[in-house]
Each structure stands twice: as structure tokens, then as C-alpha cells.
Design a protein around this motif. Structure first.
Motif, PDB file in Angstrom:
ATOM      1  N   ALA A  13       0.860  -1.184   0.000  1.00 35.01           N
ATOM      2  CA  ALA A  13       0.000   0.000   0.000  1.00 35.01           C
ATOM      3  C   ALA A  13       0.893   1.230   0.000  1.00 35.01           C
ATOM      4  O   ALA A  13       1.937   1.243   0.665  1.00 35.01           O
ATOM      5  CB  ALA A  13      -0.919   0.016   1.217  1.00 35.01           C
ATOM      6  N   CYS A  14       0.499   2.217  -0.770  1.00 36.19           N
ATOM      7  CA  CYS A  14       1.245   3.471  -0.773  1.00 36.19           C
ATOM      8  C   CYS A  14       0.275   4.625  -0.996  1.00 36.19           C
ATOM      9  O   CYS A  14      -0.867   4.430  -1.429  1.00 36.19           O
ATOM     10  CB  CYS A  14       2.361   3.459  -1.812  1.00 36.19           C
ATOM     11  N   LEU A  15       0.735   5.798  -0.672  1.00 37.27           N
ATOM     12  CA  LEU A  15      -0.080   6.993  -0.871  1.00 37.27           C
ATOM     13  C   LEU A  15      -0.084   7.378  -2.340  1.00 37.27           C
ATOM     14  O   LEU A  15       0.929   7.257  -3.026  1.00 37.27           O
ATOM     15  CB  LEU A  15       0.472   8.156  -0.053  1.00 37.27           C
ATOM     16  N   ALA A  16      -1.222   7.853  -2.797  1.00 39.11           N
ATOM     17  CA  ALA A  16      -1.338   8.423  -4.143  1.00 39.11           C
ATOM     18  C   ALA A  16      -1.386   9.933  -3.966  1.00 39.11           C
ATOM     19  O   ALA A  16      -2.150  10.446  -3.149  1.00 39.11           O
ATOM     20  CB  ALA A  16      -2.600   7.914  -4.824  1.00 39.11           C
ATOM     21  N   LYS A  17      -0.549  10.635  -4.724  1.00 41.07           N
ATOM     22  CA  LYS A  17      -0.479  12.096  -4.600  1.00 41.07           C
ATOM     23  C   LYS A  17      -0.690  12.734  -5.966  1.00 41.07           C
ATOM     24  O   LYS A  17      -0.356  12.148  -6.991  1.00 41.07           O
ATOM     25  CB  LYS A  17       0.869  12.512  -4.025  1.00 41.07           C
ATOM     26  N   SER A  20       0.770  18.368  -7.203  1.00 37.52           N
ATOM     27  CA  SER A  20       1.181  19.339  -6.175  1.00 37.52           C
ATOM     28  C   SER A  20       1.657  18.684  -4.891  1.00 37.52           C
ATOM     29  O   SER A  20       2.026  19.372  -3.940  1.00 37.52           O
ATOM     30  CB  SER A  20       0.015  20.283  -5.857  1.00 37.52           C
ATOM     31  N   GLY A  21       1.619  17.357  -4.841  1.00 33.74           N
ATOM     32  CA  GLY A  21       2.060  16.647  -3.646  1.00 33.74           C
ATOM     33  C   GLY A  21       0.978  16.409  -2.613  1.00 33.74           C
ATOM     34  O   GLY A  21       1.254  15.928  -1.521  1.00 33.74           O
ATOM     35  N   ASN A  22      -0.258  16.738  -2.959  1.00 33.74           N
ATOM     36  CA  ASN A  22      -1.377  16.508  -2.044  1.00 33.74           C
ATOM     37  C   ASN A  22      -1.829  15.055  -2.123  1.00 33.74           C
ATOM     38  O   ASN A  22      -1.942  14.491  -3.211  1.00 33.74           O
ATOM     39  CB  ASN A  22      -2.562  17.416  -2.409  1.00 33.74           C
ATOM     40  N   THR A  23      -2.100  14.453  -0.978  1.00 29.57           N
ATOM     41  CA  THR A  23      -2.591  13.078  -0.949  1.00 29.57           C
ATOM     42  C   THR A  23      -4.009  13.037  -1.526  1.00 29.57           C
ATOM     43  O   THR A  23      -4.874  13.796  -1.113  1.00 29.57           O
ATOM     44  CB  THR A  23      -2.592  12.535   0.488  1.00 29.57           C
ATOM     45  N   VAL A  24      -4.212  12.131  -2.483  1.00 25.43           N
ATOM     46  CA  VAL A  24      -5.534  11.976  -3.099  1.00 25.43           C
ATOM     47  C   VAL A  24      -6.126  10.593  -2.825  1.00 25.43           C
ATOM     48  O   VAL A  24      -7.261  10.321  -3.193  1.00 25.43           O
ATOM     49  CB  VAL A  24      -5.485  12.245  -4.621  1.00 25.43           C
ATOM     50  N   GLY A  25      -5.342   9.724  -2.172  1.00 28.93           N
ATOM     51  CA  GLY A  25      -5.841   8.389  -1.857  1.00 28.93           C
ATOM     52  C   GLY A  25      -4.705   7.413  -1.667  1.00 28.93           C
ATOM     53  O   GLY A  25      -3.596   7.794  -1.264  1.00 28.93           O
ATOM     54  N   ALA A 125      -7.933  -0.057   3.348  1.00 25.87           N
ATOM     55  CA  ALA A 125      -7.885   1.375   3.041  1.00 25.87           C
ATOM     56  C   ALA A 125      -8.672   2.182   4.074  1.00 25.87           C
ATOM     57  O   ALA A 125      -8.221   3.245   4.513  1.00 25.87           O
ATOM     58  CB  ALA A 125      -8.433   1.638   1.637  1.00 25.87           C
ATOM     59  N   ARG A 126      -9.830   1.684   4.466  1.00 24.56           N
ATOM     60  CA  ARG A 126     -10.607   2.385   5.495  1.00 24.56           C
ATOM     61  C   ARG A 126      -9.832   2.438   6.812  1.00 24.56           C
ATOM     62  O   ARG A 126      -9.851   3.446   7.513  1.00 24.56           O
ATOM     63  CB  ARG A 126     -11.972   1.733   5.689  1.00 24.56           C
ATOM     64  N   TYR A 127      -9.137   1.359   7.147  1.00 28.31           N
ATOM     65  CA  TYR A 127      -8.317   1.340   8.350  1.00 28.31           C
ATOM     66  C   TYR A 127      -7.226   2.414   8.264  1.00 28.31           C
ATOM     67  O   TYR A 127      -7.000   3.160   9.218  1.00 28.31           O
ATOM     68  CB  TYR A 127      -7.690  -0.045   8.557  1.00 28.31           C
ATOM     69  N   LEU A 128      -6.541   2.487   7.126  1.00 25.24           N
ATOM     70  CA  LEU A 128      -5.496   3.499   6.949  1.00 25.24           C
ATOM     71  C   LEU A 128      -6.061   4.895   7.146  1.00 25.24           C
ATOM     72  O   LEU A 128      -5.460   5.729   7.828  1.00 25.24           O
ATOM     73  CB  LEU A 128      -4.865   3.387   5.552  1.00 25.24           C
ATOM     74  N   GLY A 132      -5.441   7.788  10.189  1.00 29.16           N
ATOM     75  CA  GLY A 132      -4.762   9.004   9.753  1.00 29.16           C
ATOM     76  C   GLY A 132      -3.407   8.732   9.111  1.00 29.16           C
ATOM     77  O   GLY A 132      -2.547   9.620   9.054  1.00 29.16           O
ATOM     78  N   ILE A 133      -3.207   7.529   8.637  1.00 25.65           N
ATOM     79  CA  ILE A 133      -1.925   7.165   8.027  1.00 25.65           C
ATOM     80  C   ILE A 133      -1.774   7.908   6.710  1.00 25.65           C
ATOM     81  O   ILE A 133      -2.641   7.861   5.850  1.00 25.65           O
ATOM     82  CB  ILE A 133      -1.822   5.643   7.858  1.00 25.65           C
ATOM     83  N   GLY A 134      -0.682   8.584   6.584  1.00 27.88           N
ATOM     84  CA  GLY A 134      -0.419   9.397   5.406  1.00 27.88           C
ATOM     85  C   GLY A 134      -1.021  10.780   5.519  1.00 27.88           C
ATOM     86  O   GLY A 134      -1.126  11.507   4.549  1.00 27.88           O
TER      87      GLY A 134
END
Length: 137
Positions: A13-17, A20-25, A125-128, A132-134
């Protein structure tokens, strides 16, 4: 009844940005070991609006013309997109609600394995998000 995710593993699992570097999912890689032809590994996007944004298969060995349609038919995968539900269910008689996924003709086992893999990833994903992970709340 509690869903059984014992055949599902969260591989990565990884963050999607955005640009602009904003987390989108999140981007989540899952494997369901109960495909008709063996384990099915897929990666999917999960947006902050709690919806699946895309699905790609990394490993799928299903029967050509039947279960392999999960990979070959983008319209089938689109049933999962943009629907904010806690889990999907497979329907063999045609999807009647947003949470129902119309099974591939002749490939119910594949349809269930893909759906269960996505459902396991949705739970993760709901757990993440809840943790508040990421930086996501």
C-alpha cells in the motif's frame, strides 16, 4: 455475518499524490488465492471519497473467454468505480444495486475472487484512513 478474508493478502500500500504533492488516496496491491486458475493479484486505486478509482491485474491465470474477461474487459471492472460502499457482492442474476457486481458469464469463481480481493483492500484502506496514516483523515 463477518466476511472471510482469509484468502486475501494485502501485498503493498502506498499513498497516491497529485502533481502538487497533495494526498488523493491510496494505491493498494492485493492477492486473492481463490481464483479458478490460482491466485489473482491486482492493484487498485482508492480515493479519499472512499471509492475505487481503477483496477489493474498484475497476475491472473483464469480461463480464456471466461475468467480472463476480468482483465480483458474494462467495462466489467468499471462496475467497481466511483461507488462509495463498504463492500461489494457478486450477483449471478444481474446487478440491481450499486454494491452488486454482475458476475462474468461462466466465471463466477473469478468474479468472486476479484470482488473479495477488492473488498479486503477496501477494508484495509478504510483502516489506513481511520488511523490518519499518510495524513489522511
Amino acid at each position: 455475518m463477518t466476511p472471510d478474508y482469509s484468502a486475501v493478502t494485502i501485498d503493498e500500500a502506498c499513498l497516491a499524490k497529485d502533481a502538487s504533492g497533495n494526498t488523493v488516496g491510496y494505491i493498494i496491491t492485493v492477492t486473492d488465492k481463490k481464483g479458478y486458475g490460482g491466485a489473482i493479484q491486482m492493484v487498485f486505486g482508492y480515493g479519499l471519497d472512499a471509492t475505487v478509482t481503477g483496477i489493474q491485474f498484475l497476475s491472473i491465470n483464469e480461463t480464456a473467454g471466461f475468467g480472463l474477461e476480468a482483465e480483458k474487459n474494462p467495462e466489467w471492472r468499471k462496475q467497481f468505480y466511483g461507488i462509495p460502499v463498504p463492500e461489494f457482492i457478486v450477483s449471478k442474476s444481474g446487478a440491481k444495486t450499486d454494491k452488486e457486481i454482475d458476475a462474468l458469464s461462466g466465471a463466477t469463481i473469478t468474479s468472486k475472487a476479484v470482488t473479495q480481493g477488492i473488498n479486503g483492500g477496501l477494508l484495509f484502506a478504510r483502516y489506513l484512513m481511520e488511523q490518519g496514516i499518510g495524513g489522511v483523515q
